[in-house]
Write an enzyme that holds these catalytic residues in place. Structure first.
Site, PDB file in Angstrom:
ATOM      1  N   MET A   1      19.615 -20.101   4.514  1.00 34.52           N
ATOM      2  CA  MET A   1      18.711 -20.647   5.580  1.00 34.52           C
ATOM      3  C   MET A   1      17.332 -21.158   4.933  1.00 34.52           C
ATOM      4  O   MET A   1      16.873 -20.453   4.151  1.00 34.52           O
ATOM      5  CB  MET A   1      18.282 -19.064   6.047  1.00 34.52           C
ATOM      6  CG  MET A   1      17.673 -19.122   7.455  1.00 34.52           C
ATOM      7  SD  MET A   1      16.021 -19.536   7.673  1.00 34.52           S
ATOM      8  CE  MET A   1      15.137 -18.268   7.017  1.00 34.52           C
ATOM      9  N   PRO A   2      16.647 -22.111   5.197  1.00 36.58           N
ATOM     10  CA  PRO A   2      17.124 -22.814   6.338  1.00 36.58           C
ATOM     11  C   PRO A   2      18.199 -23.648   6.498  1.00 36.58           C
ATOM     12  O   PRO A   2      18.917 -24.128   5.516  1.00 36.58           O
ATOM     13  CB  PRO A   2      15.974 -23.878   6.519  1.00 36.58           C
ATOM     14  CG  PRO A   2      15.659 -23.792   5.354  1.00 36.58           C
ATOM     15  CD  PRO A   2      15.533 -22.798   4.594  1.00 36.58           C
TER      16      PRO A   2
END
Length: 129
Positions: A1-2
């Protein structure tokens, strides 16, 4: 993540696509301070007629090298986002020869509960992340 999604006009060779993704990852690392292996990237290549990326009247000269990056991420500060935009433009130009006029970036934010990295678990909520 991202999670980074990169939309391109088709025709780039695999090594060029990899270079774009590597440059984008370096910008994310520096701007957001995420771990090195926090790398989730997807590329979509489209026929030219399927991407219409104009300039909102800002006077950009777009070419077939246009890169549209959509980042899905937990909330980031405005300062982090501005730093990311700057670093993406700089690194893609330096490493890949892509003009800053050919870069469009959008960040979509979500919360901890919106992520599962596998095994049917919400790792941010269980405390594993």
């Amino acid at each position: 993540m991202p999670l980074l999604t990169c939309d391109l006009i088709e025709g780039r060779d695999p090594s060029t696509v990899k270079k774009i993704l590597d440059s984008a990852h370096q910008a994310v690392l520096e701007a957001f301070g995420v771990p090195e292996r926090d790398r989730y990237q997807i590329v979509h290549q489209h026929p030219k007629h399927e991407m219409i990326i104009e300039d909102t009247g800002l006077g950009f000269n777009r070419s077939d090298d246009v890169v549209v990056i959509t980042i899905t991420s937990k909330q980031r500060t405005d300062q982090q986002k501005k730093k990311l935009y700057q670093l993406l433009a700089e690194k893609l130009e330096k490493d890949c020869g892509i003009s800053p006029d050919d870069l469009m970036v959008s960040i979509v934010t979500n919360r901890d509960a919106d992520w599962s990295f596998g095994k049917g678990e919400a790792q941010f909520l269980t405390g594993k992340l």
